[in-house]
Design an enzyme around this catalytic site. Sequence first.
Site, PDB file in Angstrom:
ATOM      1  N   ASN A 278       0.802  -1.225   0.000  1.00  0.00           N
ATOM      2  CA  ASN A 278       0.000   0.000   0.000  1.00  0.00           C
ATOM      3  C   ASN A 278       0.837   1.278   0.000  1.00  0.00           C
ATOM      4  O   ASN A 278       0.394   2.329  -0.453  1.00  0.00           O
ATOM      5  CB  ASN A 278      -1.005   0.000   1.160  1.00  0.00           C
ATOM      6  CG  ASN A 278      -0.339  -0.132   2.511  1.00  0.00           C
ATOM      7  OD1 ASN A 278       0.781  -0.609   2.620  1.00  0.00           O
ATOM      8  ND2 ASN A 278      -1.037   0.291   3.554  1.00  0.00           N
ATOM      9  N   GLU A 379       5.106  -3.382  12.522  1.00  0.00           N
ATOM     10  CA  GLU A 379       4.007  -2.420  12.344  1.00  0.00           C
ATOM     11  C   GLU A 379       2.889  -3.208  11.700  1.00  0.00           C
ATOM     12  O   GLU A 379       2.907  -3.481  10.501  1.00  0.00           O
ATOM     13  CB  GLU A 379       4.471  -1.239  11.482  1.00  0.00           C
ATOM     14  CG  GLU A 379       3.522  -0.061  11.519  1.00  0.00           C
ATOM     15  CD  GLU A 379       2.565  -0.035  10.339  1.00  0.00           C
ATOM     16  OE1 GLU A 379       1.388  -0.440  10.541  1.00  0.00           O
ATOM     17  OE2 GLU A 379       2.973   0.363   9.253  1.00  0.00           O
ATOM     18  N   CYS A 413      -2.950   1.449   6.822  1.00  0.00           N
ATOM     19  CA  CYS A 413      -3.035   0.815   8.135  1.00  0.00           C
ATOM     20  C   CYS A 413      -3.575   1.755   9.196  1.00  0.00           C
ATOM     21  O   CYS A 413      -4.040   1.307  10.244  1.00  0.00           O
ATOM     22  CB  CYS A 413      -1.672   0.289   8.547  1.00  0.00           C
ATOM     23  SG  CYS A 413      -0.357   1.508   8.443  1.00  0.00           S
ATOM     24  N   GLU A 588       8.918   3.690  14.236  1.00  0.00           N
ATOM     25  CA  GLU A 588       9.636   4.060  13.024  1.00  0.00           C
ATOM     26  C   GLU A 588       9.545   5.562  12.813  1.00  0.00           C
ATOM     27  O   GLU A 588       8.605   6.212  13.271  1.00  0.00           O
ATOM     28  CB  GLU A 588       9.066   3.309  11.817  1.00  0.00           C
ATOM     29  CG  GLU A 588       9.275   1.812  11.900  1.00  0.00           C
ATOM     30  CD  GLU A 588       8.785   1.064  10.683  1.00  0.00           C
ATOM     31  OE1 GLU A 588       9.270  -0.050  10.440  1.00  0.00           O
ATOM     32  OE2 GLU A 588       7.907   1.592   9.963  1.00  0.00           O
TER      33      GLU A 588
END
Length: 608
Positions: A278, A379, A413, A588
Site C-alpha cells: 500500500n 508495524e 493501516c 519508526e
Amino acid sequence: MTVLMCLPHPSPNPGTRAALRSDKVERGRAVQLAGEGAAWRLRHLQPRPRAPARPRSSLLPPPRRALACLLPAATVAGAMATCFWWRSCGALHVRLALHNCGLCRVAGSWAPGRAPLRTYVPGRGGLPTTLLRTNSFVGGRWIPAAAAFPVLDPASGAELGRVADCGAPEARAAVCAAYDAFCNWRGVSAKERSSLLRKWYDLMIQNKDDLAKIITAESGKPLKEAQGEILYSALFLEWFSEEARRIYGDIISTPAKEKRALVLKQPLGVAAVITPWNFPSAMITRKVGAALAAGCTVVVKPAEDTPFSALALAELANQAGIPPGVYNVIPCSQKKAKDVGEALCTDPLVSKISFTGSTATGKILLRHAANSVKRVSMELGGHAPFIVFDSANVDQAVAGAMASKFRNSGQTCVCSNRFLVQKGIHDSFVKKFSEAIKTDLHVGNGFEERTTQGPLINEKAVQKVEKHVSDALSKGATVVTGGKRHQLGKNFFEPTLLSNVTQDMLCSHEETFGPLAPVIKFNSEEEAVAIANATDVGLAGYFYSQDPAQIWRVAEQLEVGMVGVNEGLISSVECPFGGVKQSGLGREGSKYGIDEYLELKYVCFGGL
C-alpha cells in the site's frame, strides 16, 4: 554435471579453518539449489581461471579472493552459480547467481557483464524504462532468477512486466552479501553515511514524477497521492541522513574513583526488511533510511504486488553510490513468500527483522525470529476508531473523516475503520459526510487527473469489502451511499457509507482495508472510549472535540500508539510511528526510529 572451482591463495589461516568447521560453513558447503522439480548438487570439482575483479565503491575495499566459485553445467536451466566468499569478518558467504546475472562467457573464461532488462509492456502515463528493473539486486548487481512472476495493473488487469521470482536460496545469498558488506559499512563514518543518504534523497526528488508513475501503475494509487508518497518517502532519507550524525553515547559517573563507565551505540548488523504494497516506496525508506544511518545493511523483500518501486529505489541507491551489498532487494511471488520470509527470519546472519503487514503474518515471523532471539520491529494491523463528540465542529470532522478514510481508497493501516458519532450530532454528520463522498470522490484509473479513488489492489480485497457490506446489511445496517462494485472493473468499489451499524457486525471488529465507512451512534464519552478500546489492536485513533478537558481525557484513555485530535492526517517523518497491543512492536521515523537498529554496549574503563 561438471562444477568448476577456484581455490584461494594463500591458503586459509587457522582461524579460517576453524570457521570452516562451523555450522554456517557446513550449511554453505552442502547447499542444494532447488528449481522447478530439479536440484543442483555439488558433485565434481576442478580448477578454473580466476575472473577479473569487479570495480567496487571507494568506501568498501575490494574483498579477498573467493574461496570457491561453483558454476554448474550449461545443461542446468538458468545456469545457476553458487559463489562462496570469504571476507574480513571471518564468515563464509554464499551468493547465488544465474548465468545472465552479470557473468558472460568471454574467450573461454567468465567475466562480469551487465544483465539485460526483461521486456516491459508500457502502461498508461509513459512509465520510465530507466527505472523499471525486473531482476533482483544483490551485492550491487542485477541478478535474474530461474523463474519470473507477473506484476499486474490493478486497474486493468494488464501485465506490467515479469519480475525475478527469488526463493529461499536467493534470500540466503542476499543475506550473505549484506553481511559481507556490513563488515565494512559499519566502519564508514557517520558523515559519509549521511552524505550518501542525502545523495539518494536528491535522486529521489529529481526522479519524483517517474517514481510516482511506477507506484500508480503497480498499486493503482491516484497519481497525486503517489506523488505525495514519493515526497514522504524521500523525506525519510533526508531525515535519517541528518540523524546519522546524531548517534550519541553516554558517560556515566561511578562510585569508584579509578573507574569510568561508557555507553556506546553500535549497529545491529543485517536487517531483513519486509514491506507491504500500500506504500511501496515510503515503507522501504522509513526502515532502510534508519538502518543505513545506523550502520546496518539491509535485505528488502517487497510485496509481490508492487516490486517495481523497491527495484527503482535500488537503481537510485546504486546511482547515489551506496556501496554494493548495503541495499539488496529480492522480489518473490506469493507462492514463495512464505519460504523467503522464513529464510530471512531464521538465518543466523540476520540480526534484525522489520516488518509492516498483517498481524497474522507478523505473528508467524515473530515465531521464526524467536528461535534465534532476533531484534524485531513490527508495524501490524489496525482498526482505527474515529470519534465525533457533540462539541465537535462538524465541517472539520467531515473533512478529517474524508482524509483519514478514503486516502488510497481506504487501504492504509492508519485509516479510520469505525466512525463513532455522538447522538446529538449524528444525523448532521452523516448527512454532510454523505454529501462530501458524493461530491468530492471520483472513482477511476489512477492516471486520470480527476481520479481520487483508484482500484483496490486485487479482487480478494474487493471481496472482503463486499463481505463486510453484506454482513452489515443482513444485520440491520443501512446503505447511505455506495455499497457495490463500481462499473469500471472488478477491482473497483464504490466509496460506501453505512449507518445504523452495531458492534456485532464484521466491520465493527475486523479491519476492512477498503472504501467502507460504517457509522455507530453512541451516547456518552465513556461508551465511545469503551467501544474504541474493545479490540486487540491499537495502531491509530482519531477524535474531534472542542472541549479541552475532554481532549486530554480521551487522548490519554485511547489504547493506541498514535492519536489525531481534530486532525485526520497524522503521519510525519519527524514523529514516531507505531502501535500498541497486537498492532506491533517498536517505532519508526522520528529520532526514536534509528534506535531500532542500534544496540547499547557498556564499557567499564578501570585502572585510572
